[in-house]
Design a protein around this motif. Structure first.
Motif, PDB file in Angstrom:
ATOM      1  N   ASP B  38     -10.237  12.807  -6.965  1.00 34.66           N
ATOM      2  CA  ASP B  38     -10.369  12.114  -5.679  1.00 34.66           C
ATOM      3  C   ASP B  38      -9.014  11.899  -5.021  1.00 34.66           C
ATOM      4  O   ASP B  38      -8.802  12.246  -3.865  1.00 34.66           O
ATOM      5  CB  ASP B  38     -11.024  10.741  -5.896  1.00 34.66           C
ATOM      6  N   GLN B  39      -8.102  11.324  -5.787  1.00 37.04           N
ATOM      7  CA  GLN B  39      -6.807  11.003  -5.191  1.00 37.04           C
ATOM      8  C   GLN B  39      -5.985  12.261  -4.957  1.00 37.04           C
ATOM      9  O   GLN B  39      -5.227  12.336  -3.998  1.00 37.04           O
ATOM     10  CB  GLN B  39      -6.044  10.016  -6.082  1.00 37.04           C
ATOM     11  N   ARG B  41      -7.163  15.051  -3.971  1.00 38.58           N
ATOM     12  CA  ARG B  41      -7.650  15.627  -2.724  1.00 38.58           C
ATOM     13  C   ARG B  41      -7.081  14.875  -1.526  1.00 38.58           C
ATOM     14  O   ARG B  41      -6.695  15.472  -0.530  1.00 38.58           O
ATOM     15  CB  ARG B  41      -9.179  15.579  -2.729  1.00 38.58           C
ATOM     16  N   LEU B  42      -7.024  13.548  -1.634  1.00 40.17           N
ATOM     17  CA  LEU B  42      -6.515  12.755  -0.510  1.00 40.17           C
ATOM     18  C   LEU B  42      -5.037  13.030  -0.251  1.00 40.17           C
ATOM     19  O   LEU B  42      -4.593  13.030   0.887  1.00 40.17           O
ATOM     20  CB  LEU B  42      -6.714  11.265  -0.790  1.00 40.17           C
ATOM     21  N   TYR B  43      -4.265  13.241  -1.302  1.00 37.13           N
ATOM     22  CA  TYR B  43      -2.821  13.379  -1.148  1.00 37.13           C
ATOM     23  C   TYR B  43      -2.363  14.826  -1.278  1.00 37.13           C
ATOM     24  O   TYR B  43      -1.197  15.084  -1.526  1.00 37.13           O
ATOM     25  CB  TYR B  43      -2.096  12.506  -2.177  1.00 37.13           C
ATOM     26  N   ARG B  44      -3.297  15.784  -1.103  1.00 33.50           N
ATOM     27  CA  ARG B  44      -2.895  17.175  -1.341  1.00 33.50           C
ATOM     28  C   ARG B  44      -1.932  17.673  -0.277  1.00 33.50           C
ATOM     29  O   ARG B  44      -1.225  18.641  -0.479  1.00 33.50           O
ATOM     30  CB  ARG B  44      -4.104  18.086  -1.440  1.00 33.50           C
ATOM     31  N   TYR B  45      -1.909  17.021   0.904  1.00 38.76           N
ATOM     32  CA  TYR B  45      -0.940  17.422   1.918  1.00 38.76           C
ATOM     33  C   TYR B  45       0.266  16.497   1.918  1.00 38.76           C
ATOM     34  O   TYR B  45       0.960  16.350   2.905  1.00 38.76           O
ATOM     35  CB  TYR B  45      -1.607  17.469   3.293  1.00 38.76           C
ATOM     36  N   GLY B  46       0.534  15.833   0.798  1.00 37.32           N
ATOM     37  CA  GLY B  46       1.723  15.019   0.652  1.00 37.32           C
ATOM     38  C   GLY B  46       1.550  13.622   1.207  1.00 37.32           C
ATOM     39  O   GLY B  46       0.469  13.213   1.621  1.00 37.32           O
ATOM     40  N   SER B  47       2.634  12.892   1.164  1.00 38.56           N
ATOM     41  CA  SER B  47       2.636  11.517   1.639  1.00 38.56           C
ATOM     42  C   SER B  47       3.828  11.331   2.565  1.00 38.56           C
ATOM     43  O   SER B  47       4.848  12.003   2.419  1.00 38.56           O
ATOM     44  CB  SER B  47       2.732  10.574   0.439  1.00 38.56           C
ATOM     45  N   VAL B  48       3.672  10.427   3.533  1.00 38.83           N
ATOM     46  CA  VAL B  48       4.772  10.121   4.449  1.00 38.83           C
ATOM     47  C   VAL B  48       6.021   9.743   3.669  1.00 38.83           C
ATOM     48  O   VAL B  48       7.142  10.011   4.082  1.00 38.83           O
ATOM     49  CB  VAL B  48       4.349   8.960   5.385  1.00 38.83           C
ATOM     50  N   GLY B  53       5.409   8.702  -3.124  1.00 40.62           N
ATOM     51  CA  GLY B  53       4.719   7.576  -2.521  1.00 40.62           C
ATOM     52  C   GLY B  53       5.572   6.329  -2.619  1.00 40.62           C
ATOM     53  O   GLY B  53       6.779   6.399  -2.856  1.00 40.62           O
TER      54      GLY B  53
END
Lengths: 346, 178
Positions: B38-39, B41-48, B53
């Motif tokens: 789940d996580q 998939r949410l962060y597969r395009y990285g984080s600001v 993180g």
């Protein structure tokens, strides 16, 4: 002099014993805000055909490692997904669980997806998720469409996952009642609900000369609470069932191709399958996938095709879009939808 | 109507059997990694905030694989560097920037030559390109003053190789001890 010595010794002892305990726990904060604009056309009378949707999640993860190598921690997800329309601006906790892990495996206790959901392999997806995307929030007639075998969702459960052994992982979960993942105790069954969920899965991932291979198989079962006797049954829900799912995915370079098949003979929704292909190059991702299911007793057959694109503008900033076209059998509802989305993840 | 059609004990037993079979596959070592789909998939395009993180408190996850040592560079490279250069007088050693500067040193057998070494550790990871060594040499002119002289090109590379070998030995020794 002796008093000074005593004080410094005590201080040193305190320092020595407190340092390792505090140094090992890492608490991380993360989250996403996903703004979606959906425009659709369906046969359902009276629908607006356009709407914005905002999805927000906040994650708090704490991870620790004990001196003997034991891993432990908590995962807490707070989100706006589970809101009833009357409280649409509040945040509820979605998943929350604790874990203890080591080389012997991992035990997860709490509200979390079960082992079958965690280990399943299906069509490769990009951005919003094509056949596993957000269309059902806009289109009422597609509610409940999923690429997964039926499972207990985030119902409070206990899960055991094996460590990765030569690319293989396996797991099994047990949830006594379907409770949607909250702190309420279901002390008596309601009609049409399910009890005694067992969800199990095994998957394999490996890499051979540039090719990545992922294979997954999962199994779920639950006992139905069909409390109202009648012939024919009052509801199609509430019957005991077993379901299984098999999936595979193959990747090479930026390409991935795969799919899965779900068999649910005991349910009104008999079976479903999905297949798709995706391509990712640098910041750009493209995906196309197909979903189909067959049902009986009021569940109409469905064909759904979806195209998706995602572009990463900056780390954590993505613009993405999905287009879906769907058709139910026998002159049922048909239509299409396009969803544009901007996501910031931190 | 709660019929019990399925032998529920069979499933956990099958899972245990599978686990036992997998464990029996020779020298396969279990890996204690448990990805969260789940996580991911949410962060597969990285984080600001970059790969890592935002860490509220505690050591950042990236440091965890090299253990928290309180120094800013790879601890094996750092200790191997100090160990290898211990025959020379050291004027400056900064464990956070990863810089070791030695003083001029004349080997007893060649009192008319002297050497100085600048060493930089560039990475938190133990890898060959994480180390940079510069060697300077001066020779005594007939008048008695020191003059810069060329250094054999292989000298710096030899020193790097020695340090990397020592670091690897330390790493192996520590892993074996665990």
């Amino acid at each position: 002099m002796r008093r000074v010595l005593l004080v410094t010794t005590a201080a040193a002892a305190l320092g020595v014993f407190s340092a390792p305990a505090s140094a090992q726990l890492t608490v991380k904060l993360g989250g996403i805000v996903n703004f979606e604009a959906g425009f659709w056309d369906s046969d359902v009378e009276g629908e607006t055909g356009r709407e914005f949707r905002n999805a927000t999640e906040v994650h708090v993860n704490a991870d620790g490692k004990a001196d003997n190598g034991l891993l432990y921690g908590v995962r807490i997800e707070v989100d706006s997904f589970n809101d009833a329309p009357s409280m649409g601006t509040s945040l509820n906790y979605d998943e929350a669980n604790l874990y203890v892990a080591g080389n012997w495996g991992r035990i997860e206790l709490g509200d979390q997806d079960g082992a079958s959901d965690q280990l399943v392999v299906y069509s490769p997806l990009i951005g919003l998720g094509q056949v596993d995307g957000d269309y059902a929030y806009f289109l009422g007639s597609l509610a409940g469409v999923t690429v997964y075998a039926p499972d207990s969702g985030d119902s409070t459960k206990a899960t055991y996952l094996t460590p990765t052994l030569a690319g293989f992982r396996a797991g099994i979960s047990y949830a006594p009642e379907t409770n949607g993942g909250d702190s309420v105790v279901r002390n008596e069954p309601t009609d049409g609900s399910y009890s005694d969920w067992i969800e199990a899965g095994v998957n394999y991932s490996g890499e051979f000369s540039g090719f990545t291979v992922a294979l997954g198989a999962s199994y779920t079962q639950a006992e139905g609470n069909d409390l109202v006797d009648g012939d024919p049954p009052v509801t199609t829900a509430g019957e005991d069932f077993r379901a299984w799912q098999m999936g595979a995915q193959l990747g090479y370079g930026g390409f991935a191709v795969g799919g899965s098949y779900v068999d649910m003979e005991d349910l009104a929704l008999k079976n479903s399958w999905n297949a798709g292909i995706s391509y990712a190059t640098g910041p750009l991702g493209l995906g196309v996938s197909y979903y189909s299911h067959e049902g009986e007793a009021g569940v109409e057959d469905l064909d759904l095709i979806a195209l998706g694109v995602a572009y990463t503008l900056a780390p954590g900033l993505v613009v993405q879009a999905d287009y879906h076209k769907y058709e139910f059998s026998d002159g049922g509802d048909e239509g299409d939808i396009v969803i544009f989305s901007t996501v910031v993840a931190f | 109507m709660r019929s019990r059609r399925f032998p529920q004990a069979a499933l956990p037993a099958a899972a245990l059997l599978l686990l036992a079979t997998l464990s029996a596959c020779g020298n396969v070592r279990p890996e204690a990694n448990y990805p969260d789909p789940d996580q991911e998939r949410l962060y597969r395009y990285g984080s600001v905030l970059g790969e890592e993180g935002f860490t509220l408190f505690g050591p950042r996850r990236g440091n965890a694989n090299e253990e928290a040592t309180g120094i800013g560079v790879n601890s094996y490279l750092w200790r191997a560097s100090l160990d290898t250069l211990s025959f020379m007088p050291i004027t400056s050693a900064d464990p956070f920037g990863g810089v070791v500067l030695t003083d001029w040193f004349s080997p007893p057998e060649t009192p008319d030559e002297r050497f100085k070494v600048n060493l930089y550790i560039l990475d938190r990871q133990l890898r060959a390109d994480g180390l940079k060594v510069s060697v300077f040499k001066q020779a005594r002119a007939p008048g008695g003053e020191w003059q810069d002289a060329g250094v054999n090109e292989g000298t710096a590379r030899q020193l790097e190789d020695t340090i990397l070998t020592r670091a690897r030995q330390m790493r192996i020794a520590q892993t074996a001890a665990q």
